[in-house]
Design an enzyme around this catalytic site. Structure first.
Site, PDB file in Angstrom:
ATOM      1  N   LEU A  44      -6.819   8.704   0.049  1.00  0.00           N
ATOM      2  CA  LEU A  44      -6.066   8.722   1.302  1.00  0.00           C
ATOM      3  C   LEU A  44      -4.964   7.673   1.225  1.00  0.00           C
ATOM      4  O   LEU A  44      -5.210   6.539   0.806  1.00  0.00           O
ATOM      5  CB  LEU A  44      -6.974   8.407   2.493  1.00  0.00           C
ATOM      6  N   ASP A  45      -3.750   8.038   1.613  1.00  0.00           N
ATOM      7  CA  ASP A  45      -2.661   7.068   1.660  1.00  0.00           C
ATOM      8  C   ASP A  45      -3.008   5.949   2.638  1.00  0.00           C
ATOM      9  O   ASP A  45      -3.788   6.152   3.577  1.00  0.00           O
ATOM     10  CB  ASP A  45      -1.365   7.747   2.105  1.00  0.00           C
ATOM     11  N   PRO A  46      -2.409   4.772   2.446  1.00  0.00           N
ATOM     12  CA  PRO A  46      -2.722   3.644   3.341  1.00  0.00           C
ATOM     13  C   PRO A  46      -2.512   3.951   4.822  1.00  0.00           C
ATOM     14  O   PRO A  46      -3.266   3.460   5.671  1.00  0.00           O
ATOM     15  CB  PRO A  46      -1.765   2.548   2.858  1.00  0.00           C
ATOM     16  N   ASN A  47      -1.485   4.766   5.157  1.00  0.00           N
ATOM     17  CA  ASN A  47      -1.201   5.030   6.572  1.00  0.00           C
ATOM     18  C   ASN A  47      -2.012   6.182   7.154  1.00  0.00           C
ATOM     19  O   ASN A  47      -1.779   6.603   8.285  1.00  0.00           O
ATOM     20  CB  ASN A  47       0.294   5.302   6.767  1.00  0.00           C
ATOM     21  N   VAL A  48      -2.983   6.691   6.371  1.00  0.00           N
ATOM     22  CA  VAL A  48      -3.839   7.791   6.833  1.00  0.00           C
ATOM     23  C   VAL A  48      -5.256   7.267   7.033  1.00  0.00           C
ATOM     24  O   VAL A  48      -5.782   6.536   6.190  1.00  0.00           O
ATOM     25  CB  VAL A  48      -3.844   8.945   5.806  1.00  0.00           C
TER      26      VAL A  48
END
Length: 303
Positions: A44-48
């Protein structure tokens, strides 16, 4: 005296917070669990935020299986501008302010047009590797690189809200839900949704609500896990068997000896799925699969 290495084995369904990498989640859980053998299924991307399934001990053998299973996301796409990363973290690279609201019927048709088997071209600011380097490394170095084409399957892609104007901005947003295959870039899906309407678009929020066969209501907040002792973490672990949906076969003493040594088996008839989860003395021992080429059963996982 050195602390004995942890033998914890199983799965943790974690509710990953925003602002942290998946690797960071694993690093923290390695410390609190004491288990060095640990990994996650599906970055998961950091902003997700949302579901991140973490495997410990022998369960790490199942990461490849977990990653093949569909994932479900809920998010927001905003029409009228696009960024270099196709999400809200990137620099704006294109603007096309909206003079009037989008047509609901056209938008619904655009969602439906992206369902099924599709080809995606991920953004330059992504972790996809080309010639051993991640795309964002080329971008940061100012180097040009041909962006790869990736296959993905979109099982369902639908709006879950009405269109709304962004306050004080000539942009419209809508919430969506997407159920997709491994390797799908949801921010690229949002970008392509805008492209099909002739508009720049950006994914402005995203939550993974299900992944690897587990849902958000089964997930434990990372902060809560970090406050637990190793014994308390163990109580949160889901057994390996919870991941497997293959036909169960209980082994005889003779079969157990063969399976525990990874031997091939020829006497079992082929079943519908081509897989068996094998038990001995009520314990999961292995998973075997049927090789059509060899016409016999071979070891897939040993536990």
């Amino acid at each position: 005296m050195a602390k004995q290495a942890s033998t914890l084995t199983g799965l943790l369904v974690v509710n990953k917070p925003k602002g942290m990498t998946s690797f960071g989640v694993v690093a923290r859980l390695r410390r609190v669990s004491g288990q060095k053998k640990i990994g996650h299924a599906g970055t998961l991307d950091p902003n997700v935020d949302g579901v991140l399934v973490v495997a410990l001990g022998k369960a790490t053998k199942l990461i490849d299986l977990l990653q093949t299973r569909p994932k479900t996301y809920q998010g927001t796409v905003t029409f009228g501008y696009a960024t270099e990363s196709q999400d809200a973290d990137g620099e704006v690279v294109e603007k096309k302010p909206l003079d009037e609201g989008l047509d609901e019927a056209e938008l619904q048709s655009a969602f439906q047009s992206l369902e099924g088997d599709i080809i995606q071209i991920p953004p330059i600011y992504s972790a996809v590797k080309v010639n051993g380097r991640r795309l964002y490394e080329y971008a940061r170095a100012g180097q040009e690189v041909e962006l790869p084409r990736r296959e993905a399957t979109i099982y369902e892609f639908k709006p879950t809200s009405a269109l709304r104007w962004e306050e004080g901005q000539p942009y419209q947003s809508i919430d969506f839900e997407a159920r997709v295959s491994k390797g799908t870039y949801i921010r690229t899906l949002a970008y392509d949704l805008g492209k099909s309407l002739g508009l720049p678009a950006t994914m402005t929020s995203l939550t993974r609500t299900a992944g690897s066969g587990f849902s958000l209501d089964q997930a434990v907040d990372l902060d809560k896990l970090m406050e637990m002792s190793e014994e308390e973490v163990e109580k949160q672990l889901l057994p390996i068997a919870d991941v497997l949906d293959y036909e169960r076969k209980d082994l005889t003493d003779e079969e157990y000896f063969a399976v525990s040594h990874g031997q091939k088996i020829s006497k079992w008839p082929k079943n519908e799925s081509g897989y068996y989860q094998l038990y001995y003395d009520q314990k999961l021992i292995a998973v075997y699969f049927y090789s059509d080429e060899d016409e016999l059963w071979r070891s897939r996982y040993q536990f």
